[in-house]
Scaffold this motif. Structure first.
Motif, PDB file in Angstrom:
ATOM      1  N   TYR A  12      -8.340   8.225  -0.317  1.00 15.93           N
ATOM      2  CA  TYR A  12      -8.688   6.822  -0.110  1.00 15.93           C
ATOM      3  C   TYR A  12      -9.652   6.758   1.074  1.00 15.93           C
ATOM      4  O   TYR A  12      -9.306   7.149   2.191  1.00 15.93           O
ATOM      5  CB  TYR A  12      -7.435   5.989   0.181  1.00 15.93           C
ATOM      6  N   THR A  69      -0.726   4.456  -2.135  1.00 14.19           N
ATOM      7  CA  THR A  69      -0.738   3.760  -3.429  1.00 14.19           C
ATOM      8  C   THR A  69      -1.704   4.371  -4.422  1.00 14.19           C
ATOM      9  O   THR A  69      -1.356   4.593  -5.585  1.00 14.19           O
ATOM     10  CB  THR A  69      -1.098   2.272  -3.223  1.00 14.19           C
ATOM     11  N   LEU A  70      -2.925   4.659  -3.974  1.00 12.82           N
ATOM     12  CA  LEU A  70      -3.966   5.150  -4.872  1.00 12.82           C
ATOM     13  C   LEU A  70      -3.542   6.380  -5.681  1.00 12.82           C
ATOM     14  O   LEU A  70      -3.813   6.435  -6.886  1.00 12.82           O
ATOM     15  CB  LEU A  70      -5.241   5.441  -4.079  1.00 12.82           C
ATOM     16  N   GLN A  84      -1.641   5.212  -8.643  1.00 12.52           N
ATOM     17  CA  GLN A  84      -2.508   4.559  -9.623  1.00 12.52           C
ATOM     18  C   GLN A  84      -3.256   5.608 -10.463  1.00 12.52           C
ATOM     19  O   GLN A  84      -3.359   5.480 -11.687  1.00 12.52           O
ATOM     20  CB  GLN A  84      -3.515   3.646  -8.915  1.00 12.52           C
ATOM     21  N   LYS A 114      -3.046   6.590 -14.497  1.00 10.25           N
ATOM     22  CA  LYS A 114      -4.289   6.527 -15.279  1.00 10.25           C
ATOM     23  C   LYS A 114      -4.573   7.847 -15.994  1.00 10.25           C
ATOM     24  O   LYS A 114      -5.012   7.870 -17.149  1.00 10.25           O
ATOM     25  CB  LYS A 114      -5.461   6.171 -14.366  1.00 10.25           C
ATOM     26  N   LYS A 170       8.975   4.165  -3.483  1.00  9.29           N
ATOM     27  CA  LYS A 170       8.231   2.931  -3.230  1.00  9.29           C
ATOM     28  C   LYS A 170       8.804   2.206  -2.015  1.00  9.29           C
ATOM     29  O   LYS A 170       8.065   1.581  -1.240  1.00  9.29           O
ATOM     30  CB  LYS A 170       8.292   2.032  -4.463  1.00  9.29           C
ATOM     31  N   TYR A 201      -4.165  -1.549  -3.488  1.00  7.55           N
ATOM     32  CA  TYR A 201      -2.865  -1.397  -2.831  1.00  7.55           C
ATOM     33  C   TYR A 201      -1.694  -1.826  -3.717  1.00  7.55           C
ATOM     34  O   TYR A 201      -0.555  -1.882  -3.248  1.00  7.55           O
ATOM     35  CB  TYR A 201      -2.870  -2.217  -1.535  1.00  7.55           C
ATOM     36  N   TYR A 211       0.980  -1.185  -6.339  1.00  7.52           N
ATOM     37  CA  TYR A 211       1.725  -0.034  -6.850  1.00  7.52           C
ATOM     38  C   TYR A 211       1.977  -0.198  -8.347  1.00  7.52           C
ATOM     39  O   TYR A 211       2.168  -1.320  -8.832  1.00  7.52           O
ATOM     40  CB  TYR A 211       3.057   0.051  -6.103  1.00  7.52           C
ATOM     41  N   PRO A 212       1.981   0.890  -9.115  1.00  5.41           N
ATOM     42  CA  PRO A 212       2.291   0.787 -10.544  1.00  5.41           C
ATOM     43  C   PRO A 212       3.660   0.157 -10.784  1.00  5.41           C
ATOM     44  O   PRO A 212       4.538   0.186  -9.919  1.00  5.41           O
ATOM     45  CB  PRO A 212       2.273   2.247 -11.015  1.00  5.41           C
ATOM     46  N   GLU A 265       5.813   1.827 -15.728  1.00  8.62           N
ATOM     47  CA  GLU A 265       4.793   2.874 -15.744  1.00  8.62           C
ATOM     48  C   GLU A 265       5.305   4.148 -15.080  1.00  8.62           C
ATOM     49  O   GLU A 265       5.050   5.261 -15.557  1.00  8.62           O
ATOM     50  CB  GLU A 265       3.531   2.376 -15.035  1.00  8.62           C
TER      51      GLU A 265
END
Length: 245
Positions: free
Chosen positions: A96, A154-155, A158, A162, A192, A223, A225-226, A230
């Protein structure tokens, strides 16, 4: 104010720190406990985890066995070397870009990718959004870098969702190393809850949206979160190398 008799950490360190009857803090006791761990056995456990995820990647045709969140520093290099060279994994690096970079930091990140031959996704947040968030969080909780902690925590998740990569390799468990928040016997993994309560000072991104801050839904995308669904679908987990090395 009370200070640790050994490392001089103060009692108001956050998250919580505990002093024993000898005036030694829980962080120092954590480091003492490392001598009692059978590290060869821990590394066998790690090998089993990695073998499982190599097999998953082969079954699904995914080129990536794991994700490593990186900044380009010493931990990033060590984690990537272990996964790529020692264990034969093919990691996808994720960083990030907090926009507060030095030339040396950028050079280190480039060195990591070039010398170890790995793929990297580097996400750069909108500088105008970063300015709004930094200004508001500095005023609200005294933390100019909230967006950075929120982004790097967070990234990777994600990206994992993906790209369907169910394993994230973190470095040390920072609060265990500093304050003994957890023990080595706990073998804790990323959650989390700890992301929000410790790294993000108890704030989720939607908490920042209000008229005073000028922050909107468009500013907080990096930012978020899934969803639990997911995470469960992917059986996504984040492990700490400090539990194994």
């Amino acid at each position: 104010m009370k200070y640790c008799a050994r490392c001089l950490y103060p009692e108001n360190a956050k998250p919580t720190i505990i002093f024993d009857d000898d005036g030694v803090c829980s962080g120092c006791r954590y480091h003492e406990s490392r001598a009692k761990i059978d590290w060869s056995e821990r590394q066998k456990i790690l090998e089993d985890i990695l073998d499982e995820h190599k097999a998953k990647a082969r079954e699904t045709g995914n080129p990536y066995d794991c994700i490593i969140p990186v900044s380009g520093g010493k931990d990033s290099h060590f984690q990537t070397h272990l996964m790529k060279v020692v264990y034969g994994m093919n990691p996808l690096l994720v960083t990030y870009n907090h926009t507060y970079n030095s030339r040396l930091g950028i050079r280190n990140l480039n060195n990591l990718v070039e010398k170890l031959g790995v793929d990297l996704i580097r996400f750069t947040a909108n500088p105008e959004s970063v300015k709004k968030i930094s200004r508001y969080m500095l005023k609200t909780i005294g933390d100019l870098t909230w967006h950075y902690h929120a982004g790097i925590r967070t990234l990777p998740f994600q990206i994992a969702v993906k790209y369907n990569v169910p394993l994230i390799i973190w470095g040390e468990h920072g609060f265990a190393e500093l304050t003994g928040l957890v023990t080595l016997e706990d073998m804790v993994e990323f959650t989390k809850w700890t992301r929000q309560e410790h790294d993000m000072r108890g704030y989720e991104p939607h908490d920042l949206i209000n008229e005073e801050s000028g922050i909107t839904e468009k500013d907080i995308g990096p930012y978020i979160y899934p969803t639990d669904e997911e995470i469960e679908r992917l059986d996504l987990r984040g492990i700490y190398m400090s539990n194994f090395y």
